[in-house]
Design a protein around this motif. Structure first.
Motif, PDB file in Angstrom:
ATOM      1  N   SER A  85      -4.042   0.864   1.508  1.00 18.83           N
ATOM      2  CA  SER A  85      -4.598   0.032   1.479  1.00 18.83           C
ATOM      3  C   SER A  85      -3.537  -1.536   2.274  1.00 18.83           C
ATOM      4  O   SER A  85      -2.892  -1.005   1.570  1.00 18.83           O
ATOM      5  CB  SER A  85      -5.187  -0.447   0.832  1.00 18.83           C
ATOM      6  OG  SER A  85      -6.329  -1.744   0.584  1.00 18.83           O
ATOM      7  N   GLU A  87      -3.021  -5.343   1.696  1.00 15.57           N
ATOM      8  CA  GLU A  87      -3.466  -6.586   0.881  1.00 15.57           C
ATOM      9  C   GLU A  87      -4.181  -7.146   0.675  1.00 15.57           C
ATOM     10  O   GLU A  87      -4.098  -8.724   1.771  1.00 15.57           O
ATOM     11  CB  GLU A  87      -1.939  -7.729  -0.005  1.00 15.57           C
ATOM     12  CG  GLU A  87      -2.343  -7.706  -1.007  1.00 15.57           C
ATOM     13  CD  GLU A  87      -1.249  -8.627  -1.437  1.00 15.57           C
ATOM     14  OE1 GLU A  87      -0.099  -6.992  -1.988  1.00 15.57           O
ATOM     15  OE2 GLU A  87      -0.276  -9.585  -1.020  1.00 15.57           O
ATOM     16  N   TYR A  92      -6.069  -4.638  -3.637  1.00 18.74           N
ATOM     17  CA  TYR A  92      -6.438  -3.670  -2.561  1.00 18.74           C
ATOM     18  C   TYR A  92      -7.914  -3.943  -1.588  1.00 18.74           C
ATOM     19  O   TYR A  92      -8.823  -4.461  -2.065  1.00 18.74           O
ATOM     20  CB  TYR A  92      -6.557  -2.158  -3.281  1.00 18.74           C
ATOM     21  CG  TYR A  92      -6.681  -2.133  -4.099  1.00 18.74           C
ATOM     22  CD1 TYR A  92      -8.642  -2.091  -4.757  1.00 18.74           C
ATOM     23  CD2 TYR A  92      -6.694  -1.892  -5.564  1.00 18.74           C
ATOM     24  CE1 TYR A  92      -9.324  -2.342  -5.982  1.00 18.74           C
ATOM     25  CE2 TYR A  92      -7.519  -2.416  -6.537  1.00 18.74           C
ATOM     26  CZ  TYR A  92      -8.734  -1.980  -7.094  1.00 18.74           C
ATOM     27  OH  TYR A  92      -8.721  -2.431  -8.019  1.00 18.74           O
ATOM     28  N   GLY A 116       1.221   0.301   1.085  1.00 12.46           N
ATOM     29  CA  GLY A 116       0.142  -1.114   1.424  1.00 12.46           C
ATOM     30  C   GLY A 116       0.874  -1.950   2.479  1.00 12.46           C
ATOM     31  O   GLY A 116       1.942  -1.328   2.904  1.00 12.46           O
ATOM     32  N   SER A 118       0.566  -5.556   4.820  1.00 12.90           N
ATOM     33  CA  SER A 118      -0.120  -6.756   4.427  1.00 12.90           C
ATOM     34  C   SER A 118       1.301  -7.785   6.007  1.00 12.90           C
ATOM     35  O   SER A 118       2.211  -7.477   6.397  1.00 12.90           O
ATOM     36  CB  SER A 118       0.821  -7.633   3.715  1.00 12.90           C
ATOM     37  OG  SER A 118       1.923  -7.874   3.482  1.00 12.90           O
ATOM     38  N   GLY A 124       2.504  -5.610   0.790  1.00 10.91           N
ATOM     39  CA  GLY A 124       1.098  -4.698   0.120  1.00 10.91           C
ATOM     40  C   GLY A 124       1.017  -4.389  -1.282  1.00 10.91           C
ATOM     41  O   GLY A 124       0.511  -3.464  -1.965  1.00 10.91           O
ATOM     42  N   ALA A 127      -1.620  -5.071  -4.476  1.00  9.12           N
ATOM     43  CA  ALA A 127      -2.554  -4.189  -4.223  1.00  9.12           C
ATOM     44  C   ALA A 127      -1.849  -2.900  -4.533  1.00  9.12           C
ATOM     45  O   ALA A 127      -2.494  -2.258  -5.383  1.00  9.12           O
ATOM     46  CB  ALA A 127      -2.463  -4.361  -2.148  1.00  9.12           C
ATOM     47  N   VAL A 128      -1.166  -2.322  -3.843  1.00  8.37           N
ATOM     48  CA  VAL A 128      -0.355  -0.782  -4.453  1.00  8.37           C
ATOM     49  C   VAL A 128      -0.484  -0.683  -6.057  1.00  8.37           C
ATOM     50  O   VAL A 128      -0.955  -0.015  -7.100  1.00  8.37           O
ATOM     51  CB  VAL A 128       1.058  -0.481  -3.723  1.00  8.37           C
ATOM     52  CG1 VAL A 128       1.758   0.196  -4.713  1.00  8.37           C
ATOM     53  CG2 VAL A 128       1.274  -0.374  -2.250  1.00  8.37           C
ATOM     54  N   TYR A 148       5.989   0.311   2.048  1.00  2.59           N
ATOM     55  CA  TYR A 148       4.879  -1.091   2.212  1.00  2.59           C
ATOM     56  C   TYR A 148       5.038  -1.296   3.187  1.00  2.59           C
ATOM     57  O   TYR A 148       7.030  -1.654   4.067  1.00  2.59           O
ATOM     58  CB  TYR A 148       5.631  -2.274   0.894  1.00  2.59           C
ATOM     59  CG  TYR A 148       5.804  -1.050  -0.675  1.00  2.59           C
ATOM     60  CD1 TYR A 148       4.852  -1.580  -1.405  1.00  2.59           C
ATOM     61  CD2 TYR A 148       7.117  -0.881  -1.180  1.00  2.59           C
ATOM     62  CE1 TYR A 148       4.440  -1.048  -2.685  1.00  2.59           C
ATOM     63  CE2 TYR A 148       7.305  -0.151  -2.540  1.00  2.59           C
ATOM     64  CZ  TYR A 148       5.788  -0.820  -3.380  1.00  2.59           C
ATOM     65  OH  TYR A 148       5.561  -0.757  -4.885  1.00  2.59           O
TER      66      TYR A 148
END
Ligand SMILES: Cc1cc2nc3c(=O)[nH]c(=O)nc-3n(C[C@H](O)[C@H](O)[C@H](O)COP(=O)(O)O)c2cc1C
Length: 194
Positions: A85, A87, A92, A116, A118, A124, A127-128, A148
């Motif tokens: 996902s 960020e 997420y 994650g 970004s 991210g 989010a993770v 990441y």
């Protein structure tokens, strides 16, 4: 006993949690899929943009929607799942959460690797961390290792070739760990129940 733990035939799909038209997460997701294949696993990309799941809870019939049925069936068959996902606003994506809310027992006592992405330097990470907590509620087992994808615009060059090769090693290290848990938990579900 060791023979039944060392199950080589593992199904490890990759879920891509960005549905934006020009998403930067698409190529990293394909790289995750490629490395899962290289690790000897069966895999496929579960692309939430292509799947176009309806909004969870908006309509009572959504649970019977063909995309929802297909998504749940694929996760039910999985031995482990890799989630990616980006960020968005330190979390997420809504698409990722919408997909997860359709899941019940499909992920129970199965390992998940959470990655994650970004445009910034943290890849991210926020989010993770949050997403791992969500998986605990589904009785899934989030592993420590994550990848990441930081400064996402620099990972692939303009021709679509991987520019930052360090990600291959990072992904492979994560998949090694995921494989250990996938084998152990597959044995555990079969022998001890889920
Ligand atoms: C709605 C939105 C919110 C964002 N919030 C963050 C953020 O909190 N932290 C960050 O590092 N990047 C943030 N970004 C930048 C994304 O990391 C970057 O656009 C990335 O490419 C998104 O992944 P995608 O292209 O696969 O959708 C945000 C982007 C969007 C679209």
């Amino acid at each position: 006993m060791a023979g039944s733990i060392a199950t080589p035939d593992l199904f490890v799909p990759v879920v891509l949690g960005s549905v934006r038209s020009n998403r930067r997460s698409h190529r990293p997701a394909l790289l995750l899929e490629e490395r899962a294949k290289a690790a000897g696993h069966r895999t496929e990309l579960i692309d939430l943009r292509a799947l176009n799941l309806p909004l969870h809870g908006q309509d009572d019939a959504n649970g019977r929607h063909p995309s929802v049925v297909a998504f749940k069936e694929t996760i039910a068959r999985a031995d482990a799942v890799v989630w990616l996902s980006p960020e968005y606003n330190h979390a997420y994506t809504a698409a990722t959460k919408n997909a997860i809310d359709y899941l019940g027992r499909e992920l129970a006592r199965k390992p998940v690797a959470v990655c994650g992405l970004s445009s910034g330097s943290l890849g991210g990470a926020r989010a993770v961390e949050q997403l791992k907590l969500v998986f605990v509620e589904l009785r899934a087992v989030p592993i420590r290792e994550s990848v990441y994808f930081s400064e996402a615009e620099s990972i692939f060059d303009s021709a679509g070739q991987l520019a930052r090769h360090e990600f291959v090693e990072r992904i492979d290290r994560m998949l090694d760990d995921l494989t250990w848990f996938a084998r152990a938990l597959r044995w555990g579900r079969a022998e001890l129940g889920s």
